[in-house]
Design a protein around this motif. Structure first.
Motif, PDB file in Angstrom:
ATOM      1  N   THR A  22       0.833  -1.200   0.000  1.00  0.00           N
ATOM      2  CA  THR A  22       0.000   0.000   0.000  1.00  0.00           C
ATOM      3  C   THR A  22       0.870   1.254   0.000  1.00  0.00           C
ATOM      4  OG1 THR A  22      -0.124  -0.032   2.417  1.00  0.00           O
ATOM      5  CG2 THR A  22      -1.882  -1.170   1.209  1.00  0.00           C
ATOM      6  N   GLY A  23       0.217   2.398  -0.171  1.00  0.00           N
ATOM      7  CA  GLY A  23       0.946   3.663  -0.192  1.00  0.00           C
ATOM      8  C   GLY A  23       1.859   3.717  -1.405  1.00  0.00           C
ATOM      9  N   PRO A  24       3.049   4.289  -1.243  1.00  0.00           N
ATOM     10  CA  PRO A  24       3.956   4.395  -2.391  1.00  0.00           C
ATOM     11  C   PRO A  24       4.408   3.033  -2.917  1.00  0.00           C
ATOM     12  CG  PRO A  24       5.066   5.085  -0.366  1.00  0.00           C
ATOM     13  CD  PRO A  24       3.613   4.894  -0.036  1.00  0.00           C
ATOM     14  N   TYR A  25       4.331   2.003  -2.070  1.00  0.00           N
ATOM     15  CA  TYR A  25       4.727   0.655  -2.499  1.00  0.00           C
ATOM     16  C   TYR A  25       3.762   0.073  -3.533  1.00  0.00           C
ATOM     17  CZ  TYR A  25       8.053   0.704   1.313  1.00  0.00           C
ATOM     18  OH  TYR A  25       9.090   1.026   2.137  1.00  0.00           O
ATOM     19  N   ALA A  26       2.621   0.686  -3.718  1.00  0.00           N
ATOM     20  CA  ALA A  26       1.689   0.249  -4.760  1.00  0.00           C
ATOM     21  C   ALA A  26       2.159   0.682  -6.142  1.00  0.00           C
ATOM     22  CB  ALA A  26       0.291   0.804  -4.484  1.00  0.00           C
ATOM     23  N   PHE A  27       3.118   1.628  -6.190  1.00  0.00           N
ATOM     24  CA  PHE A  27       3.585   2.174  -7.466  1.00  0.00           C
ATOM     25  C   PHE A  27       5.026   1.792  -7.794  1.00  0.00           C
ATOM     26  CE2 PHE A  27       0.478   5.008  -5.557  1.00  0.00           C
ATOM     27  CZ  PHE A  27      -0.519   4.943  -6.510  1.00  0.00           C
ATOM     28  N   VAL A  28       5.902   1.764  -6.777  1.00  0.00           N
ATOM     29  CA  VAL A  28       7.303   1.374  -6.954  1.00  0.00           C
ATOM     30  C   VAL A  28       7.715   0.479  -5.796  1.00  0.00           C
ATOM     31  CG1 VAL A  28       8.008   3.382  -8.326  1.00  0.00           C
ATOM     32  CG2 VAL A  28       8.182   3.466  -5.835  1.00  0.00           C
ATOM     33  N   ALA A  86       6.401  -8.318  -6.753  1.00  0.00           N
ATOM     34  CA  ALA A  86       7.228  -7.761  -7.823  1.00  0.00           C
ATOM     35  C   ALA A  86       6.593  -8.000  -9.196  1.00  0.00           C
ATOM     36  CB  ALA A  86       8.633  -8.351  -7.769  1.00  0.00           C
ATOM     37  N   ALA A  87       5.859  -9.087  -9.331  1.00  0.00           N
ATOM     38  CA  ALA A  87       5.172  -9.351 -10.593  1.00  0.00           C
ATOM     39  C   ALA A  87       4.033  -8.347 -10.798  1.00  0.00           C
ATOM     40  CB  ALA A  87       4.640 -10.777 -10.619  1.00  0.00           C
ATOM     41  N   ARG A  88       3.401  -7.896  -9.703  1.00  0.00           N
ATOM     42  CA  ARG A  88       2.309  -6.912  -9.789  1.00  0.00           C
ATOM     43  C   ARG A  88       2.841  -5.483  -9.902  1.00  0.00           C
ATOM     44  NH1 ARG A  88       0.671  -9.717  -5.418  1.00  0.00           N
ATOM     45  NH2 ARG A  88       0.859  -7.915  -4.049  1.00  0.00           N
ATOM     46  N   VAL A  89       3.891  -5.181  -9.151  1.00  0.00           N
ATOM     47  CA  VAL A  89       4.483  -3.832  -9.159  1.00  0.00           C
ATOM     48  C   VAL A  89       5.785  -3.933  -9.936  1.00  0.00           C
ATOM     49  CG1 VAL A  89       5.357  -1.929  -7.748  1.00  0.00           C
ATOM     50  CG2 VAL A  89       3.393  -3.275  -6.963  1.00  0.00           C
ATOM     51  N   ARG A  90       5.716  -3.594 -11.187  1.00  0.00           N
ATOM     52  CA  ARG A  90       6.828  -3.828 -12.105  1.00  0.00           C
ATOM     53  C   ARG A  90       8.023  -2.908 -11.855  1.00  0.00           C
ATOM     54  NH1 ARG A  90       6.443  -3.098 -18.619  1.00  0.00           N
ATOM     55  NH2 ARG A  90       8.638  -3.510 -19.025  1.00  0.00           N
ATOM     56  N   TRP A  91       7.769  -1.680 -11.457  1.00  0.00           N
ATOM     57  CA  TRP A  91       8.825  -0.666 -11.396  1.00  0.00           C
ATOM     58  C   TRP A  91       9.547  -0.648 -10.062  1.00  0.00           C
ATOM     59  CZ3 TRP A  91       9.207   0.100 -16.192  1.00  0.00           C
ATOM     60  CH2 TRP A  91       8.082   0.083 -17.002  1.00  0.00           C
ATOM     61  N   ARG A  92      10.868  -0.623 -10.143  1.00  0.00           N
ATOM     62  CA  ARG A  92      11.690  -0.575  -8.929  1.00  0.00           C
ATOM     63  C   ARG A  92      11.724   0.821  -8.331  1.00  0.00           C
ATOM     64  NH1 ARG A  92      16.457  -3.883 -11.695  1.00  0.00           N
ATOM     65  NH2 ARG A  92      15.737  -5.975 -11.253  1.00  0.00           N
ATOM     66  N   LEU A  93      12.005   1.832  -9.165  1.00  0.00           N
ATOM     67  CA  LEU A  93      12.210   3.193  -8.643  1.00  0.00           C
ATOM     68  C   LEU A  93      11.295   4.249  -9.262  1.00  0.00           C
ATOM     69  CD1 LEU A  93      16.103   3.379  -8.485  1.00  0.00           C
ATOM     70  CD2 LEU A  93      14.533   3.063  -6.591  1.00  0.00           C
ATOM     71  N   VAL A  94      11.144   4.215 -10.577  1.00  0.00           N
ATOM     72  CA  VAL A  94      10.395   5.263 -11.270  1.00  0.00           C
ATOM     73  C   VAL A  94       9.362   4.609 -12.183  1.00  0.00           C
ATOM     74  CG1 VAL A  94      10.557   7.255 -12.805  1.00  0.00           C
ATOM     75  CG2 VAL A  94      12.436   6.746 -11.227  1.00  0.00           C
TER      76      VAL A  94
END
Length: 98
Positions: A22-28, A86-94
């Motif tokens: 959740t939070g920013p971890y949902a995007f990177v 990691a399979a759901r949230v593809r991006w590491r940083l940006v």
């Protein structure tokens, strides 16, 4: 600073480390490092020195990128549920870049 923040890359089972989605971890996957890069990039202009900005980025960015890669490998190998995350949230940083 998080209670899980550490200079060593390891799974902290003794502190209940788990996958956060959740939070920013949902995007990177590594939002703390994303914030670090933003601080590094903004430090030179904030001080009024584009030369300082360039030097900080040139000398700091490779270390942050290396740390991100190494941490991601450890998390994939040792943290339950991280590979699915990691399979759901593809991006590491940006998002959209890396």
């Amino acid at each position: 600073m998080s209670r899980l923040t550490s200079s060593a890359i390891r799974i902290q089972t003794d502190r209940g480390q788990h996958v956060v989605t959740t939070g920013p971890y949902a995007f990177v996957r590594h939002p703390g490092y994303t914030a670090g890069i933003l601080v590094i990039a903004a430090s030179g202009p904030a001080l009024g020195s584009w030369l300082a900005a360039a030097l900080v980025v040139i000398f700091s960015l490779p270390f942050l990128l290396h740390r991100t890669i190494m941490e991601d490998r450890v998390l994939h190998a040792e943290l339950a549920g991280y590979a699915d995350y990691a399979a759901r949230v593809r991006w590491r940083l940006v998002p959209g870049i890396w």
